[in-house]
Scaffold this active site. Structure first.
Site, PDB file in Angstrom:
ATOM      1  N   GLY A  29       0.791  -1.221   0.000  1.00  0.00           N
ATOM      2  CA  GLY A  29       0.000   0.000   0.000  1.00  0.00           C
ATOM      3  C   GLY A  29       0.824   1.272   0.000  1.00  0.00           C
ATOM      4  CG  PHE A  30       2.941   2.416   3.005  1.00  0.00           C
ATOM      5  CD1 PHE A  30       2.492   3.628   3.482  1.00  0.00           C
ATOM      6  CD2 PHE A  30       2.583   1.264   3.687  1.00  0.00           C
ATOM      7  CE1 PHE A  30       1.718   3.707   4.621  1.00  0.00           C
ATOM      8  CE2 PHE A  30       1.803   1.334   4.828  1.00  0.00           C
ATOM      9  CZ  PHE A  30       1.362   2.559   5.295  1.00  0.00           C
ATOM     10  CG  ASP A 154       5.225  -4.209   9.779  1.00  0.00           C
ATOM     11  OD1 ASP A 154       4.381  -5.023  10.205  1.00  0.00           O
ATOM     12  OD2 ASP A 154       5.354  -3.930   8.576  1.00  0.00           O
TER      13      ASP A 154
END
Length: 654
Positions: A29-30, A154
């Site tokens: 998504g980034f 993460d």
């Protein structure tokens, strides 16, 4: 949710005038991640991270870059062999759109996710021995980043790579970078909640791996990373995903129905994964303490009835009164584990893990951060250009030092003591680095109040960095203990010793220089020999002379009929190898070196009056008539960031 990007850069495209795209490594998504070649560093592989969505307009791009540099700048200061080095941030303009790209080192290896997926078809998973080794090797890395006030956010099997060059786990994809990317998107692209003016809050971390408070409120602490590491261990050892073994009502992990682990390791994982933050381990030191106690018991159950063997160590800060503590004796060094079954765990733990893995974590095992009380010397009043920023008298520390600062400094001096480095030398070494960075501070002493707290923190960071570099040099105990006491008499004696094996001191210095500049590249071209850092160089020289005179780093070339010979080997980063051959003036010699581009080659004639045939050269071959008779010297040193192979081919004709 951030919008996804279409592929932006094709294979072969050159970005920033130096990075050639090789292929895409992945996307999310980034943005996308690319493998690239750094054209300014001999096509060395590196990783480009592209951040999505693209920023519209020059002004927005400039502001986004400022935000990125401000919020992610700490990641560039992380210096650890198990963390890819962040190199730079740059932008690429394409029509009216700008893209931000982050450059970092490329890690050759497989993620633990890929390793697990490769085992699943055969019904295999990671053994207890393997995950124990992973804990031992990665916990010091977490201790380091937490010391630097960075939370990964993460941790998962996807963000741990088993590096192929040395078998060590490497921590990648820090969540802080993704958070900055999310902030950029929210701030400059107007990502809003419908009907509100508040930006969308992006929760970082993977479901099941990140602890509840991180997913629900975005709160992160060191114990948040420990929770995610515990989840990663259970996924690897059970072969099940978190959602399959977490009770959704109590948030407890029902892993015992999947696997049977030793009771102590099971209790450690349970504590790492407590739903309530206050019931978890609060730092990696606590986990390592319980884990090593478990390993000691596994290797010798009788040791539980008697105190472990220790050696007394003075845990003192510069200028404080000694406080005697017991420090476990340091184990020997060994090789990393590859694969074991659960049936061999206890035997392996006793014979390999305790001896091998603990010492293999040279970059951080001694770096246990801590809940220990630290006493700090108080500076004498008045400026003095030769005084330490942290001065000498044995005076009780003032009450206004924070507990974090006390712990931080106690940790540093404990590391120094573990390395058996002279305290006076250590202070002088850090002072030099501090004054080089802050020359305006040389004529004043740092105060004890809050005004100088940032400078005291900088002093401590420099101390930590220098201790880490010295630790990674793997100097002998003798060399570390003599730092601060080397002199010209040592250089004279070493020259005589190396001459006895038909080698000159310049060849020895080539090898020592390579190792020194590999860890201290900022000293290249500097006059360091009379400074404190020059003592580190002399310590390296001393160890190099021993390696040469013992034959470890020196090989004699003997030519058979036909005058042809070939030698080969492998060099670790910063290491070197020397060869000598007795030849006659007037002979024609041809030498060809096949190796990595990041290596230097030297050929020295028997007398210093003769100009070197090659010296610290990137040239790979030499052919010509020999100018004199005697022992010729051939030196190969590595400047590469990973082990390299080399092959030397000789041909000599009368």
């Amino acid at each position: 949710m951030l919008p996804s990007l279409a592929k932006t850069f094709d294979t072969g495209k050159i970005l920033g005038g130096r990075y050639r795209i090789v292929r895409e490594l992945g996307h999310g998504g980034f943005g996308r991640t690319y493998l690239a070649q750094d054209l300014n560093r001999f096509n060395e592989p590196c990783v480009l991270k592209e951040f999505a969505p693209q920023v519209q307009g020059n002004h927005a791009l400039q502001k986004a870059e400022e935000l990125f540099e401000r919020e992610a700048g700490v990641l560039y200061r992380l210096q650890h062999p198990q963390i890819p080095q962040f190199r730079e941030l740059f932008q690429v303009q394409q029509q009216d759109k700008g893209t931000l790209l982050l450059v970092q080192d490329y890690v050759e290896g497989q993620t633990y996710r890929a390793l697990l997926e490769a085992r699943r078809p055969q019904g295999l998973r990671f053994s207890e021995a393997e995950v124990t080794q992973l804990l031992i090797q990665i916990l010091p890395v977490l201790e380091y980043i937490h010391f630097m006030r960075v939370i990964h956010r993460d941790i998962s099997p996807d963000n741990l790579i088993l590096r192929s060059t040395d078998g060590l786990p490497v921590l990648i994809d820090f969540g802080g970078v993704k958070e900055v990317a999310a902030n950029v998107a929210s701030k400059f692209l107007g990502s809003k909640v419908a009907g509100q003016n508040k930006p969308i809050i992006t929760r970082l971390g993977k479901v099941g791996y990140a602890p509840p408070e991180q997913m629900q409120g975005g709160s992160v602490f060191p114990h948040s990373d420990l929770y995610a590491l515990g989840a990663t261990i259970l996924v690897l050892v059970t072969g099940q995903e978190p959602q399959q073994i977490i009770d959704p009502n109590t948030l407890t992990w029902n892993w015992r129905r999947e696997i049977s682990l030793s009771p102590t390791l099971g209790r450690i994982l349970d504590k790492m994964l407590q739903p309530r933050p206050g019931e978890r381990y609060q730092n990696a030191k606590e986990v390592l303490r319980d884990l090593t106690t478990h390993l000691q018991f596994a290797s010798d159950p009788q040791s539980a009835s008697s105190p472990p063997q220790t050696k007394p160590t003075l845990a003192v800060a510069p200028g404080s009164k000694p406080v005697a503590v017991n420090q476990p004796a340091r184990p020997a060094t060994g090789r990393p584990l590859t694969t074991f079954t659960n049936n061999t765990v206890l035997d392996w733990l006793g014979k390999v893990v305790l001896v091998s893995v603990l010492a293999a974590a040279v970059f951080g095992f001694t770096f246990w951060a801590t809940n220990w009380w630290f006493t700090l010397r108080v500076p004498r009043p008045g400026p003095s250009p030769k005084e330490s920023p942290i001065d000498q008298p044995d005076i009780k520390p003032p009450d206004w030092f924070t507990k974090n600062e006390e712990n931080r400094k106690k940790l540093l001096d404990q590391r120094r003591a573990n390395l058996e480095i002279n305290e006076k030398f250590y202070i002088e070494l850090v002072n030099e680095a501090f004054w080089d960075k802050y020359p305006n501070q040389e004529k004043r002493q740092l105060g004890n109040g809050s005004q100088d707290a940032p400078l005291r923190e900088e002093w401590d960071k420099l101390a930590f960095e220098l201790l880490t570099r010295i630790e990674l040099l793997n100097l002998s105990r003798t060399a570390r203990g003599r730092l601060g006491s080397y002199g010209t008499a040592d250089l004279t004696r070493w020259k005589q010793e190396v001459n006895q094996v038909r080698l000159s001191s310049r060849a020895a210095y080539d090898i020592a220089d390579s190792k020194f500049f590999h860890k201290f590249p900022d000293q290249r071209g500097q006059k360091f020999i009379d400074k404190s850092i020059g003592q580190v160089w002399q310590g390296i020289v001393g160890d190099t002379i021993k390696a040469l005179t013992s034959g470890k780093s020196l090989q004699r070339i003997e030519f058979a009929a036909g005058g042809v010979q070939q030698v080969n080997g492998t060099l670790k980063p910063g290491d070197g190898q020397a060869f000598t051959a007795k030849l006659s003036g007037g002979q024609v010699m041809e030498v060809r070196l096949a190796t990595d581009v990041n290596a230097l080659f030297s050929i020295y004639a028997p007398t210093r009056k003769t100009t070197p045939l090659l010296e610290d050269s990137s040239k790979r071959d030499w052919i010509g008539e020999l100018p004199a008779s005697g022992f010729y010297e051939f030196v190969v040193v590595s400047q590469a960031s990973k082990p390299i192979n080399y092959q030397l081919n000789f041909r000599v004709e009368d």
